[in-house]
Design a protein around this motif. Structure first.
Motif, PDB file in Angstrom:
ATOM      1  N   TYR A  41     -45.363 -24.818  56.226  1.00  0.00           N
ATOM      2  CA  TYR A  41     -45.836 -24.596  54.860  1.00  0.00           C
ATOM      3  C   TYR A  41     -45.105 -25.495  53.873  1.00  0.00           C
ATOM      4  O   TYR A  41     -45.719 -26.108  53.006  1.00  0.00           O
ATOM      5  N   GLY A  42     -43.790 -25.580  53.993  1.00  0.00           N
ATOM      6  CA  GLY A  42     -42.988 -26.363  53.059  1.00  0.00           C
ATOM      7  C   GLY A  42     -43.245 -27.849  53.143  1.00  0.00           C
ATOM      8  O   GLY A  42     -43.388 -28.529  52.128  1.00  0.00           O
ATOM      9  N   GLU A  43     -43.297 -28.367  54.371  1.00  0.00           N
ATOM     10  CA  GLU A  43     -43.568 -29.796  54.542  1.00  0.00           C
ATOM     11  C   GLU A  43     -44.969 -30.133  54.057  1.00  0.00           C
ATOM     12  O   GLU A  43     -45.192 -31.184  53.464  1.00  0.00           O
ATOM     13  N   GLU A  44     -45.919 -29.223  54.289  1.00  0.00           N
ATOM     14  CA  GLU A  44     -47.271 -29.437  53.801  1.00  0.00           C
ATOM     15  C   GLU A  44     -47.273 -29.547  52.273  1.00  0.00           C
ATOM     16  O   GLU A  44     -47.913 -30.434  51.704  1.00  0.00           O
ATOM     17  N   ALA A  45     -46.521 -28.667  51.615  1.00  0.00           N
ATOM     18  CA  ALA A  45     -46.450 -28.688  50.151  1.00  0.00           C
ATOM     19  C   ALA A  45     -45.862 -30.014  49.666  1.00  0.00           C
ATOM     20  O   ALA A  45     -46.403 -30.643  48.747  1.00  0.00           O
ATOM     21  N   ALA A  46     -44.769 -30.452  50.288  1.00  0.00           N
ATOM     22  CA  ALA A  46     -44.139 -31.711  49.882  1.00  0.00           C
ATOM     23  C   ALA A  46     -45.098 -32.881  50.050  1.00  0.00           C
ATOM     24  O   ALA A  46     -45.233 -33.722  49.152  1.00  0.00           O
ATOM     25  N   GLU A  47     -45.771 -32.939  51.185  1.00  0.00           N
ATOM     26  CA  GLU A  47     -46.727 -34.015  51.439  1.00  0.00           C
ATOM     27  C   GLU A  47     -47.883 -33.976  50.444  1.00  0.00           C
ATOM     28  O   GLU A  47     -48.258 -35.004  49.871  1.00  0.00           O
ATOM     29  N   ALA A  48     -48.447 -32.800  50.226  1.00  0.00           N
ATOM     30  CA  ALA A  48     -49.608 -32.663  49.342  1.00  0.00           C
ATOM     31  C   ALA A  48     -49.280 -33.044  47.895  1.00  0.00           C
ATOM     32  O   ALA A  48     -50.106 -33.612  47.195  1.00  0.00           O
ATOM     33  N   MET A  49     -48.055 -32.744  47.460  1.00  0.00           N
ATOM     34  CA  MET A  49     -47.664 -33.042  46.084  1.00  0.00           C
ATOM     35  C   MET A  49     -47.041 -34.418  45.942  1.00  0.00           C
ATOM     36  O   MET A  49     -46.820 -34.876  44.828  1.00  0.00           O
TER      37      MET A  49
END
Length: 167
Positions: A41-49
């Motif tokens: 979840y966290g890595e996805e958030a970093a990548e998406a933003m």
């Protein structure tokens, strides 16, 4: 103030964003399309933003000597359970049962925010947050992050700052 917070929650706000608004804190909401197949979840958030994983913090719930405790650490690393226990004067820490964490905070796994929890829990923020002007944490649901100063986050959650993250 209560009417304003209730109105915002009805219009799509989360308890976290309602709490930030009620406290008068400057913050920015970042929404992205959550991919349920992404492994983190966290890595996805970093990548998406498009934000460094050092500035995106995950919210974890642990059991420290029988008491639930919130740990907020960079998604680029992991939680040092021994350091967490020490930061709150405990002896032993283990990750909390996910269902208990969800019931207690009022949020779903992958969307647990350190802000606006159903039951306020002791919170420890990794001291690496101080190196950044702003950090991002979950805004209370998957695919939604809030960006704010680490000082504001620490004040609102009454967090202890301690070196609880491992890289």
């Amino acid at each position: 103030m209560a009417k304003k917070a209730k109105k915002q929650q009805q219009s799509g706000g989360t308890p976290a964003t309602v709490a930030l608004t009620a406290a008068g804190v400057d913050f920015t909401v970042h929404a992205y399309d959550h991919d349920p197949n992404h492994p983190s979840y966290g890595e996805e958030a970093a990548e998406a933003m498009g934000v460094s994983p050092d500035r995106v913090f995950k919210t974890l719930v642990a059991d420290v000597d029988g008491a639930l405790t919130v740990a907020v650490v960079p998604v680029a690393g992991s939680l040092d359970l021994k350091a967490l226990a020490s930061a709150v004067g405990g002896k032993r820490a283990a990750m909390a049962d996910p269902a208990l964490a969800e019931r207690t905070t009022g949020y779903v796994r992958g969307g647990i925010s350190p802000l606006g929890q159903r039951k306020r829990l002791p919170t420890v923020l990794d001291d690496s947050a101080k190196a950044h002007t702003t950090i991002c944490v979950s805004a209370g649901r998957r695919g939604l992050e809030v960006e704010l100063s680490p000082t504001a986050l620490a004040e609102l959650t009454e967090a202890v700052l301690a070196p609880i993250g491992r890289t």
